[in-house]
Design a protein around this motif. Structure first.
Motif, PDB file in Angstrom:
ATOM      1  N   ASP A 177       0.827  -1.215   0.000  1.00 26.03           N
ATOM      2  CA  ASP A 177       0.000   0.000   0.000  1.00 26.03           C
ATOM      3  C   ASP A 177       0.857   1.259   0.000  1.00 26.03           C
ATOM      4  OD1 ASP A 177      -2.321  -1.412  -0.095  1.00 26.03           O
ATOM      5  OD2 ASP A 177      -2.773  -1.242   2.048  1.00 26.03           O
ATOM      6  N   GLN A 178       1.918   1.221  -0.808  1.00 24.81           N
ATOM      7  CA  GLN A 178       2.787   2.380  -1.040  1.00 24.81           C
ATOM      8  C   GLN A 178       3.518   2.848   0.217  1.00 24.81           C
ATOM      9  OE1 GLN A 178       0.205   5.288  -2.915  1.00 24.81           O
ATOM     10  NE2 GLN A 178       0.498   4.366  -4.916  1.00 24.81           N
ATOM     11  N   GLN A 179       3.791   1.927   1.128  1.00 25.83           N
ATOM     12  CA  GLN A 179       4.617   2.286   2.277  1.00 25.83           C
ATOM     13  C   GLN A 179       5.493   1.106   2.669  1.00 25.83           C
ATOM     14  OE1 GLN A 179       2.742   3.000   6.063  1.00 25.83           O
ATOM     15  NE2 GLN A 179       1.018   1.643   5.625  1.00 25.83           N
ATOM     16  N   ALA A 180       6.561   1.398   3.387  1.00 25.59           N
ATOM     17  CA  ALA A 180       7.484   0.369   3.849  1.00 25.59           C
ATOM     18  C   ALA A 180       6.887  -0.327   5.062  1.00 25.59           C
ATOM     19  CB  ALA A 180       8.829   1.003   4.192  1.00 25.59           C
ATOM     20  N   VAL A 181       6.774  -1.657   5.001  1.00 18.78           N
ATOM     21  CA  VAL A 181       6.200  -2.422   6.102  1.00 18.78           C
ATOM     22  C   VAL A 181       6.963  -3.727   6.263  1.00 18.78           C
ATOM     23  CG1 VAL A 181       3.885  -1.487   5.731  1.00 18.78           C
ATOM     24  CG2 VAL A 181       4.536  -3.634   4.626  1.00 18.78           C
ATOM     25  N   THR A 182       6.727  -4.384   7.390  1.00 18.56           N
ATOM     26  CA  THR A 182       7.132  -5.767   7.565  1.00 18.56           C
ATOM     27  C   THR A 182       5.868  -6.536   7.898  1.00 18.56           C
ATOM     28  OG1 THR A 182       8.701  -7.252   8.643  1.00 18.56           O
ATOM     29  CG2 THR A 182       7.644  -5.591  10.042  1.00 18.56           C
TER      30      THR A 182
ATOM     31  N   LYS B 113      -4.571 -15.816   9.085  1.00 19.61           N
ATOM     32  CA  LYS B 113      -4.466 -14.390   9.395  1.00 19.61           C
ATOM     33  C   LYS B 113      -3.008 -13.985   9.597  1.00 19.61           C
ATOM     34  CE  LYS B 113      -5.972 -13.274  13.423  1.00 19.61           C
ATOM     35  NZ  LYS B 113      -6.889 -12.971  14.556  1.00 19.61           N
ATOM     36  N   MET B 114      -2.695 -12.782   9.166  1.00 19.16           N
ATOM     37  CA  MET B 114      -1.382 -12.189   9.414  1.00 19.16           C
ATOM     38  C   MET B 114      -1.586 -10.690   9.570  1.00 19.16           C
ATOM     39  SD  MET B 114       0.345 -12.069   5.615  1.00 19.16           S
ATOM     40  CE  MET B 114       1.358 -10.634   5.981  1.00 19.16           C
ATOM     41  N   TYR B 115      -0.507  -9.969   9.882  1.00 20.60           N
ATOM     42  CA  TYR B 115      -0.588  -8.516  10.009  1.00 20.60           C
ATOM     43  C   TYR B 115       0.583  -7.861   9.283  1.00 20.60           C
ATOM     44  CZ  TYR B 115      -4.313  -8.447  13.500  1.00 20.60           C
ATOM     45  OH  TYR B 115      -5.518  -8.554  14.144  1.00 20.60           O
ATOM     46  N   TYR B 116       0.297  -6.691   8.700  1.00 16.96           N
ATOM     47  CA  TYR B 116       1.344  -5.819   8.185  1.00 16.96           C
ATOM     48  C   TYR B 116       1.645  -4.781   9.262  1.00 16.96           C
ATOM     49  CZ  TYR B 116       0.282  -7.736   3.558  1.00 16.96           C
ATOM     50  OH  TYR B 116       0.087  -8.579   2.499  1.00 16.96           O
ATOM     51  N   LEU B 117       2.937  -4.474   9.434  1.00 19.68           N
ATOM     52  CA  LEU B 117       3.342  -3.501  10.438  1.00 19.68           C
ATOM     53  C   LEU B 117       4.207  -2.428   9.790  1.00 19.68           C
ATOM     54  CD1 LEU B 117       3.661  -6.627  11.609  1.00 19.68           C
ATOM     55  CD2 LEU B 117       4.342  -5.446  13.685  1.00 19.68           C
ATOM     56  N   ASN B 118       3.856  -1.155   9.999  1.00 13.62           N
ATOM     57  CA  ASN B 118       4.741  -0.099   9.515  1.00 13.62           C
ATOM     58  C   ASN B 118       5.865   0.102  10.532  1.00 13.62           C
ATOM     59  OD1 ASN B 118       3.659   1.404  11.625  1.00 13.62           O
ATOM     60  ND2 ASN B 118       2.483   2.777  10.302  1.00 13.62           N
ATOM     61  N   ARG B 119       6.685   1.115  10.328  1.00 11.66           N
ATOM     62  CA  ARG B 119       7.834   1.304  11.222  1.00 11.66           C
ATOM     63  C   ARG B 119       7.407   1.428  12.693  1.00 11.66           C
ATOM     64  NH1 ARG B 119      13.075   3.776  11.061  1.00 11.66           N
ATOM     65  NH2 ARG B 119      12.904   4.247   8.843  1.00 11.66           N
ATOM     66  N   ASP B 120       6.347   2.203  12.949  1.00 10.00           N
ATOM     67  CA  ASP B 120       5.898   2.381  14.328  1.00 10.00           C
ATOM     68  C   ASP B 120       5.361   1.082  14.908  1.00 10.00           C
ATOM     69  OD1 ASP B 120       6.592   5.044  14.257  1.00 10.00           O
ATOM     70  OD2 ASP B 120       4.587   5.737  13.720  1.00 10.00           O
ATOM     71  N   GLY B 121       4.623   0.332  14.086  1.00  8.10           N
ATOM     72  CA  GLY B 121       4.091  -0.942  14.558  1.00  8.10           C
ATOM     73  C   GLY B 121       5.200  -1.919  14.900  1.00  8.10           C
ATOM     74  N   PHE B 122       6.214  -1.958  14.029  1.00  3.81           N
ATOM     75  CA  PHE B 122       7.366  -2.819  14.302  1.00  3.81           C
ATOM     76  C   PHE B 122       8.035  -2.422  15.611  1.00  3.81           C
ATOM     77  CE2 PHE B 122      12.022  -2.589  14.181  1.00  3.81           C
ATOM     78  CZ  PHE B 122      12.327  -3.933  14.330  1.00  3.81           C
TER      79      PHE B 122
ATOM     80  N   LYS C  29      18.944  -4.375  12.183  1.00 10.78           N
ATOM     81  CA  LYS C  29      18.785  -4.725  10.763  1.00 10.78           C
ATOM     82  C   LYS C  29      17.441  -4.222  10.228  1.00 10.78           C
ATOM     83  CE  LYS C  29      21.764  -8.814  10.645  1.00 10.78           C
ATOM     84  NZ  LYS C  29      21.824 -10.280  10.433  1.00 10.78           N
ATOM     85  N   TYR C  30      16.407  -4.364  11.057  1.00 12.09           N
ATOM     86  CA  TYR C  30      15.090  -3.879  10.644  1.00 12.09           C
ATOM     87  C   TYR C  30      15.093  -2.365  10.452  1.00 12.09           C
ATOM     88  CZ  TYR C  30      12.106  -7.999  10.886  1.00 12.09           C
ATOM     89  OH  TYR C  30      11.488  -9.193  10.622  1.00 12.09           O
ATOM     90  N   ILE C  31      15.678  -1.652  11.391  1.00 10.32           N
ATOM     91  CA  ILE C  31      15.742  -0.195  11.279  1.00 10.32           C
ATOM     92  C   ILE C  31      16.472   0.208  10.014  1.00 10.32           C
ATOM     93  CG2 ILE C  31      16.717   1.889  12.321  1.00 10.32           C
ATOM     94  CD1 ILE C  31      16.214   0.551  15.067  1.00 10.32           C
ATOM     95  N   GLU C  32      17.590  -0.473   9.725  1.00  9.87           N
ATOM     96  CA  GLU C  32      18.346  -0.187   8.510  1.00  9.87           C
ATOM     97  C   GLU C  32      17.519  -0.501   7.270  1.00  9.87           C
ATOM     98  OE1 GLU C  32      22.558  -1.496   6.342  1.00  9.87           O
ATOM     99  OE2 GLU C  32      22.035  -2.267   8.328  1.00  9.87           O
ATOM    100  N   ALA C  33      16.785  -1.628   7.321  1.00  8.95           N
ATOM    101  CA  ALA C  33      15.955  -2.020   6.179  1.00  8.95           C
ATOM    102  C   ALA C  33      14.822  -1.023   5.952  1.00  8.95           C
ATOM    103  CB  ALA C  33      15.386  -3.420   6.407  1.00  8.95           C
ATOM    104  N   PHE C  34      14.212  -0.550   7.031  1.00  4.91           N
ATOM    105  CA  PHE C  34      13.162   0.462   6.901  1.00  4.91           C
ATOM    106  C   PHE C  34      13.731   1.736   6.283  1.00  4.91           C
ATOM    107  CE2 PHE C  34      10.332  -1.819   9.903  1.00  4.91           C
ATOM    108  CZ  PHE C  34       9.128  -1.614   9.258  1.00  4.91           C
ATOM    109  N   ASN C  35      14.895   2.145   6.759  1.00  2.38           N
ATOM    110  CA  ASN C  35      15.521   3.359   6.225  1.00  2.38           C
ATOM    111  C   ASN C  35      15.790   3.233   4.728  1.00  2.38           C
ATOM    112  OD1 ASN C  35      15.522   4.655   8.700  1.00  2.38           O
ATOM    113  ND2 ASN C  35      17.580   3.960   9.256  1.00  2.38           N
ATOM    114  N   LYS C  36      16.328   2.091   4.308  1.00  2.00           N
ATOM    115  CA  LYS C  36      16.635   1.882   2.889  1.00  2.00           C
ATOM    116  C   LYS C  36      15.380   1.871   2.041  1.00  2.00           C
ATOM    117  CE  LYS C  36      21.015  -0.642   3.337  1.00  2.00           C
ATOM    118  NZ  LYS C  36      21.713  -1.929   3.094  1.00  2.00           N
TER     119      LYS C  36
END
Length: 237
Positions: A9-14, A65-74, A92-99
């Motif tokens: 949905d046009q945003q970085a998520v995990t 069921k699963m969930y998508y998490l944006n940076r704040d959710g993570f 690693k996650y923080i770096e991946a979100f930044n990239k």
């Protein structure tokens, strides 16, 4: 292991699946941690933008069921994961979100960059097509706005005076032609003519007539004849 951060949905998520695999957790426990944040009524609106539900197909071919998490959710969920290995994955996650967010930013800027500034011929051509579409859309909006202003501009006081005079002249011609002298009959005819004008314009009062109504009003004035009901009422006087 899957990529730590993905586009959704046009945003970085995990995802809860990626988190469970990366941190060595059972997926159901990650789900419980997420829903523990969402379920309290006071938290529902606050966390709604951090987590969004999704569906995945498990190894048995069943939908789960699963969930998508944006940076704040993570950040909220990962705060509960402790230990040296957990800390390594958090970094690693923080770096991946930044990239990922940097890539999104660059893609957005490239998309909005003027076509003549893009070196790649394919991207330049694609951007040129987008520019034509954007320009066309802007012209359509400008035309609609201009037309709306013109159409809904009240008639000027001069035009209002002209209209009133033409209505009076139309009524006078009809009265003279049919030799009507009774004041009640004249008042009834005046009401009928005025009603025809307002009906043509679709407004309840002459002061509400707009420029867009002028053609319809002019035609109604030229073609006016008393209605059958009015003609019947005239006989009562």
């Amino acid at each position: 292991m899957n990529e730590l951060v993905i586009m959704h949905d046009q945003q970085a998520v995990t995802t809860s699946l990626i988190l469970a695999e990366a941190f060595g957790k059972q997926h159901k426990n990650v789900i419980q941690a997420i829903e523990g944040k969402i379920e309290p009524a006071e938290n529902s609106a606050r966390y709604r933008t951090m987590f969004s539900k999704g569906i995945y197909t498990d190894k048995k071919g069943e939908q789960r069921k699963m969930y998508y998490l944006n940076r704040d959710g993570f950040t909220f969920i990962a705060m509960g994961f402790t230990g040296r290995k957990a800390d390594e994955f958090k970094l690693k996650y923080i770096e991946a979100f930044n990239k990922m967010e940097e890539q999104i930013k660059k893609a957005y800027l490239m998309q909005k960059q003027d076509s003549y500034m893009i070196d790649d011929p394919i991207q330049r051509a694609q951007r040129w097509i987008e520019e034509r579409e954007e320009y066309k859309a802007k012209l359509e909006v400008m035309y609609e706005e201009t037309q709306n202003i013109q159409d809904n501009t009240p008639i000027s006081s001069k035009d209002y005076q002209v209209l009133s005079r033409k209505i009076g002249e139309k009524l006078e011609r009809y009265i003279n032609q049919h030799r009507i002298y009774n004041r009640n009959q004249i008042a009834l005819l005046r009401w009928d003519l005025n009603n025809a004008i307002l009906t043509a314009a679709g407004v309840p009062a002459r002061t509400l007539i707009r420029q867009k109504h002028f053609t319809a009003v002019a035609e109604a004035l030229v073609n006016w004849e008393p209605s059958l009901s009015t003609l019947e009422k005239l006989k009562a006087y």
